[in-house]
Design a protein around this motif. Sequence first.
Motif, PDB file in Angstrom:
ATOM      1  N   GLY A  41      -4.762  11.864 -11.143  1.00  0.00           N
ATOM      2  CA  GLY A  41      -3.406  12.109 -11.704  1.00  0.00           C
ATOM      3  C   GLY A  41      -1.967  11.455 -10.910  1.00  0.00           C
ATOM      4  N   HIS A  42      -2.509  11.314 -10.040  1.00  0.00           N
ATOM      5  CA  HIS A  42      -1.271  10.475  -8.698  1.00  0.00           C
ATOM      6  C   HIS A  42      -1.702   9.137  -8.013  1.00  0.00           C
ATOM      7  CE1 HIS A  42       0.850  14.442  -7.530  1.00  0.00           C
ATOM      8  NE2 HIS A  42      -0.630  14.920  -8.085  1.00  0.00           N
ATOM      9  N   GLN A  43      -1.083   8.414  -7.342  1.00  0.00           N
ATOM     10  CA  GLN A  43      -1.787   7.023  -6.799  1.00  0.00           C
ATOM     11  C   GLN A  43      -2.818   7.299  -6.194  1.00  0.00           C
ATOM     12  OE1 GLN A  43      -0.153   4.391  -8.104  1.00  0.00           O
ATOM     13  NE2 GLN A  43      -1.681   3.214  -6.648  1.00  0.00           N
ATOM     14  N   SER A  44      -3.544   6.339  -5.816  1.00  0.00           N
ATOM     15  CA  SER A  44      -4.676   6.639  -5.165  1.00  0.00           C
ATOM     16  C   SER A  44      -4.300   5.408  -3.607  1.00  0.00           C
ATOM     17  CB  SER A  44      -5.545   6.310  -5.593  1.00  0.00           C
ATOM     18  OG  SER A  44      -6.060   4.737  -6.503  1.00  0.00           O
ATOM     19  N   THR A  45      -5.005   6.126  -3.374  1.00  0.00           N
ATOM     20  CA  THR A  45      -5.359   4.806  -2.245  1.00  0.00           C
ATOM     21  C   THR A  45      -6.333   4.038  -1.974  1.00  0.00           C
ATOM     22  OG1 THR A  45      -4.385   6.373  -0.174  1.00  0.00           O
ATOM     23  CG2 THR A  45      -5.918   5.176   0.430  1.00  0.00           C
ATOM     24  N   THR A  46      -6.686   2.586  -1.780  1.00  0.00           N
ATOM     25  CA  THR A  46      -6.753   2.119  -1.835  1.00  0.00           C
ATOM     26  C   THR A  46      -7.881   1.049  -0.474  1.00  0.00           C
ATOM     27  OG1 THR A  46      -6.433   1.626  -3.657  1.00  0.00           O
ATOM     28  CG2 THR A  46      -7.633  -0.500  -2.918  1.00  0.00           C
ATOM     29  N   GLN A  47      -9.452   1.006  -0.109  1.00  0.00           N
ATOM     30  CA  GLN A  47      -9.337  -0.374   0.686  1.00  0.00           C
ATOM     31  C   GLN A  47     -11.011  -1.390   0.149  1.00  0.00           C
ATOM     32  OE1 GLN A  47     -11.070   3.750   1.573  1.00  0.00           O
ATOM     33  NE2 GLN A  47      -9.402   4.536   3.151  1.00  0.00           N
ATOM     34  N   ASP A  48     -10.530  -2.284   1.054  1.00  0.00           N
ATOM     35  CA  ASP A  48     -11.768  -3.503   0.915  1.00  0.00           C
ATOM     36  C   ASP A  48     -11.546  -3.961   1.563  1.00  0.00           C
ATOM     37  OD1 ASP A  48      -9.015  -4.647   1.850  1.00  0.00           O
ATOM     38  OD2 ASP A  48      -9.000  -5.552  -0.373  1.00  0.00           O
ATOM     39  N   VAL A  49     -12.637  -4.585   1.547  1.00  0.00           N
ATOM     40  CA  VAL A  49     -13.687  -5.419   2.601  1.00  0.00           C
ATOM     41  C   VAL A  49     -13.896  -7.076   1.412  1.00  0.00           C
ATOM     42  CG1 VAL A  49     -15.658  -6.308   3.738  1.00  0.00           C
ATOM     43  CG2 VAL A  49     -14.542  -3.369   3.199  1.00  0.00           C
ATOM     44  N   GLN A  50     -13.443  -7.815   2.367  1.00  0.00           N
ATOM     45  CA  GLN A  50     -12.832  -9.137   2.210  1.00  0.00           C
ATOM     46  C   GLN A  50     -14.276  -9.688   2.087  1.00  0.00           C
ATOM     47  OE1 GLN A  50     -10.865 -10.482  -0.164  1.00  0.00           O
ATOM     48  NE2 GLN A  50      -9.926  -8.801  -0.254  1.00  0.00           N
ATOM     49  N   ASP A  51     -14.360 -10.767   1.236  1.00  0.00           N
ATOM     50  CA  ASP A  51     -15.404 -11.684   1.915  1.00  0.00           C
ATOM     51  C   ASP A  51     -17.320 -11.268   1.870  1.00  0.00           C
ATOM     52  OD1 ASP A  51     -13.373 -13.716   1.838  1.00  0.00           O
ATOM     53  OD2 ASP A  51     -13.728 -13.963   4.119  1.00  0.00           O
TER      54      ASP A  51
END
Length: 187
Positions: A41-51
């Motif tokens: 219900g709340h804006q989430s936290t996002t992490q990503d790993v590119q390439d």
Amino acid sequence: MAIIRTYRRRDDGSLEFREAWYETYADGGLGQFVINHGAVGHQSTTQDVQDVDEETGESLLAGFELQCREDGFAELAPEEQFWVVAQYPAKSEGGYGQRLRDTAVQVLTPHLAWRGLGTVESAEFAPGKLNIKILTPDAKSAVSAIKTAVRDHNLDFSKLRIAAAPYGEPEKLKQKHPLPPKPFSLD
């Protein structure tokens, strides 16, 4: 794109979610691995790993799934969820009706996903209506999020109707917006 979506109930009864996916870039070579998490219900936290290559992406997904299990997160069965239907009047499937359906799906899909509030399962026309069906773990929060998304993106809020029902009882849809409730039908 493979996605893993898991939930865990906190001691206070609220839900939190974790999801991860691996997707390749448009050129078909390398891709990115993404983790999204937070309170439902709340804006989430996002992490990503590119390439990331495909083999590494699959390995990261397997590790994510294992860590979720160890932390008490699990996928929710459909029976543990709810149907929420956002409904608009629509005279036809073409022209305005088609644009309304496409725009509403484009607005609601990410708005709900980034808050752990489920997925748009279908957007279908019935005589005089457009029904956008959403599968969600939290019907009350999904109804609020739909109203916010519609207002924020200048979709016609005055014609929007929203109803909810337990997964196994879609025939028991009860109108949640606008109030007071009126009979609600998908047909």
